[in-house]
Design a protein around this motif. Structure first.
Motif, PDB file in Angstrom:
ATOM      1  N   GLY A 162       0.828  -1.160  -0.141  1.00  0.00           N
ATOM      2  CA  GLY A 162      -0.079   0.215   0.117  1.00  0.00           C
ATOM      3  C   GLY A 162       0.324   1.372  -0.104  1.00  0.00           C
ATOM      4  O   GLY A 162       0.592   2.648  -0.732  1.00  0.00           O
ATOM      5  N   VAL A 163       2.312   1.426   0.694  1.00  0.00           N
ATOM      6  CA  VAL A 163       2.744   2.138   0.144  1.00  0.00           C
ATOM      7  C   VAL A 163       3.140   3.142  -0.766  1.00  0.00           C
ATOM      8  O   VAL A 163       3.273   3.744  -1.115  1.00  0.00           O
ATOM      9  N   TYR A 164       3.559   1.817  -1.471  1.00  0.00           N
ATOM     10  CA  TYR A 164       4.575   1.869  -2.910  1.00  0.00           C
ATOM     11  C   TYR A 164       3.021   2.698  -2.999  1.00  0.00           C
ATOM     12  O   TYR A 164       3.511   3.361  -5.272  1.00  0.00           O
ATOM     13  N   VAL A 165       2.449   1.757  -4.036  1.00  0.00           N
ATOM     14  CA  VAL A 165       0.936   2.324  -4.507  1.00  0.00           C
ATOM     15  C   VAL A 165       0.738   3.418  -4.166  1.00  0.00           C
ATOM     16  O   VAL A 165       0.289   4.250  -5.103  1.00  0.00           O
ATOM     17  N   ARG A 166       0.359   3.901  -2.472  1.00  0.00           N
ATOM     18  CA  ARG A 166      -0.005   5.216  -2.649  1.00  0.00           C
ATOM     19  C   ARG A 166       0.795   6.478  -2.975  1.00  0.00           C
ATOM     20  O   ARG A 166       0.943   7.288  -3.592  1.00  0.00           O
ATOM     21  N   GLY A 167       2.124   5.809  -3.278  1.00  0.00           N
ATOM     22  CA  GLY A 167       3.647   6.433  -3.631  1.00  0.00           C
ATOM     23  C   GLY A 167       3.414   6.793  -5.201  1.00  0.00           C
ATOM     24  O   GLY A 167       3.431   8.446  -5.109  1.00  0.00           O
ATOM     25  N   PHE A 168       3.062   6.107  -5.445  1.00  0.00           N
ATOM     26  CA  PHE A 168       3.235   6.113  -7.371  1.00  0.00           C
ATOM     27  C   PHE A 168       1.602   7.000  -7.869  1.00  0.00           C
ATOM     28  O   PHE A 168       2.224   7.245  -8.474  1.00  0.00           O
ATOM     29  N   LEU A 169       0.217   6.747  -7.353  1.00  0.00           N
ATOM     30  CA  LEU A 169      -0.444   7.483  -7.715  1.00  0.00           C
ATOM     31  C   LEU A 169      -0.063   8.572  -7.318  1.00  0.00           C
ATOM     32  O   LEU A 169      -0.718   9.586  -8.183  1.00  0.00           O
ATOM     33  N   ALA A 170       0.954   8.892  -5.904  1.00  0.00           N
ATOM     34  CA  ALA A 170       0.622  10.461  -5.665  1.00  0.00           C
ATOM     35  C   ALA A 170       1.511  11.886  -6.943  1.00  0.00           C
ATOM     36  O   ALA A 170       1.144  12.005  -7.067  1.00  0.00           O
ATOM     37  N   GLU A 171       2.732  10.507  -6.728  1.00  0.00           N
ATOM     38  CA  GLU A 171       3.869  10.572  -7.557  1.00  0.00           C
ATOM     39  C   GLU A 171       3.708  11.057  -8.894  1.00  0.00           C
ATOM     40  O   GLU A 171       4.360  11.808  -9.725  1.00  0.00           O
ATOM     41  N   ASP A 172       3.363  10.059  -9.213  1.00  0.00           N
ATOM     42  CA  ASP A 172       3.295   9.456 -10.974  1.00  0.00           C
ATOM     43  C   ASP A 172       1.901   9.544 -11.068  1.00  0.00           C
ATOM     44  O   ASP A 172       1.839  10.054 -12.776  1.00  0.00           O
ATOM     45  N   HIS A 173       0.603   9.789 -11.015  1.00  0.00           N
ATOM     46  CA  HIS A 173      -0.225  10.111 -11.285  1.00  0.00           C
ATOM     47  C   HIS A 173      -1.636  11.286 -10.674  1.00  0.00           C
ATOM     48  O   HIS A 173      -2.157  11.938 -10.940  1.00  0.00           O
TER      49      HIS A 173
END
Length: 356
Positions: A144-155
């Protein structure tokens, strides 16, 4: 928002148990118990085909990382343990970790597959997750940490616009295992009486982020779908852009064992690395089937050509983009008490090796 938990700690014990010394025909070794899930790339260490110099291992193989993490954090039942990266970095940042890690990463998994959405909510792109209600099994779950991270930074997803509900994936009663200090802008609530699967089924949540697929998706009635149906294409794009290959778990040592015998860290690292090297060699062997899948040798060769001779690296330098991103994500999301660096995560004994 502060969320409390009570992980095991050897600091409060009068006499932390020491590893037993075993003698045999005039030689001695340190006896360590080791708990991991069942991986091809750790198999040769677990079976004893690859020997760990100076160490006698008693291997314990588990079906789920959830049981290993729960029992090791609660009771430190063994000496060497696979452990959730998210739990480890949280405890380490707070200065209360009763374990130290070596840069051996038994589980690395790209996670664009881990976002499940209700098919009737009009969620077609990542940005459609803004202002939704999303379920998570634990805020500090590594995936979840990775998913929230790329959702915030990449999307460009605004994590503070989302109502986050925490619950077990398929069973009620799951709770956070480490203390959190979430940024005040985040909206988070625990739902111990519910499960993500039941809330997806009833429509109480619009989406869930979880490494383990919820039953509401597995039953396949079309009500719950993946946000990224072609998740492999998204993961390949993300990896090419960032160099991030998410590290889910790492190998940790009970602090008392490590402090008494600091040399065990590098000796274990070398053994796990050799076991992985032997695994990759098996997978690329066209002579025999290294695993029960057709064309696996051809697929392995394809991956090596694209990503190099070691597409599943251990060590700090080979994984620096991933380690730095995870440290950044954890700081931004309140998983850690302070911003960590890759060097903060591992003892100096495994941060460099001898050169000839």
């Amino acid at each position: 928002m502060t969320i409390s938990s009570s992980p095991a700690s050897e600091s409060g014990k009068a006499a932390p148990r020491s590893p037993q010394i075993l003698g045999h025909h005039g030689t001695a070794s340190v006896h360590l118990t080791l708990a991991v899930c069942d991986y091809d790339h750790t198999r040769d260490v677990m079976s004893g085909v690859v020997r760990t110099e100076g160490i006698t291992l008693t291997p314990l193989v588990f079906d789920t990382i959830e049981e290993i993490t729960f029992r090791f954090l609660k009771n430190l039942e063994w000496d060497v343990s696979e452990l959730s990266f998210g739990k480890y970095i949280a405890l380490t940042s707070q200065g209360v970790a009763p374990m130290v890690a070596i840069p051996v990463f038994p589980s690395r998994v790209h996670r664009h597959s881990a976002i499940y959405v209700r098919a009737d909510r009009g969620i077609k792109t990542a940005k459609d997750l803004n202002k939704r209600t999303i379920g998570i099994p634990e805020w500090a779950q590594t995936a979840g940490v990775y998913v929230r991270g790329f959702l915030a930074e990449d999307h460009g997803v605004d994590l503070s616009s989302i109502q986050w509900l925490q619950a077990g994936v398929n069973q009620p009663g799951r709770a956070e295992k480490v203390a959190l200090n979430l940024p005040g802008r985040l909206r988070y609530a625990a739902r111990p009486e519910a499960s993500l699967s039941s809330m997806l089924g009833s429509g109480e949540i619009d989406a869930a982020i979880t490494a383990r697929a919820p039953d509401a998706f597995i039953k396949g009635d079309g009500k719950v779908v993946r946000l990224f149906p072609d998740y492999r294409a998204e993961e390949e794009r993300f990896f090419k852009k960032t160099g991030i290959f998410p590290i889910m778990h790492l190998i940790t040592l009970r602090r008392a064992a490590f402090e008494q015998h600091p040399w065990i860290a590098m000796n274990l690292y070398k053994a796990f690395d050799e076991s992985k090297r032997r695994c990759l060699k098996r997978l690329r062997d066209f002579t025999i089937a290294g695993t029960a899948l057709p064309w696996i040798a051809a697929i392995a060769d394809e991956i090596v050509r694209a990503q190099g001779e070691d597409p599943f690296p251990y060590g700090i330098e080979a994984s620096r983009p991933t380690l730095e991103a995870f440290c950044r994500y954890c700081n931004d999301q309140g998983v850690t008490a302070k911003r960590m660096t890759p060097e903060d995560l591992f003892p100096q004994e495994v941060q460099a090796s001898a050169r000839v």
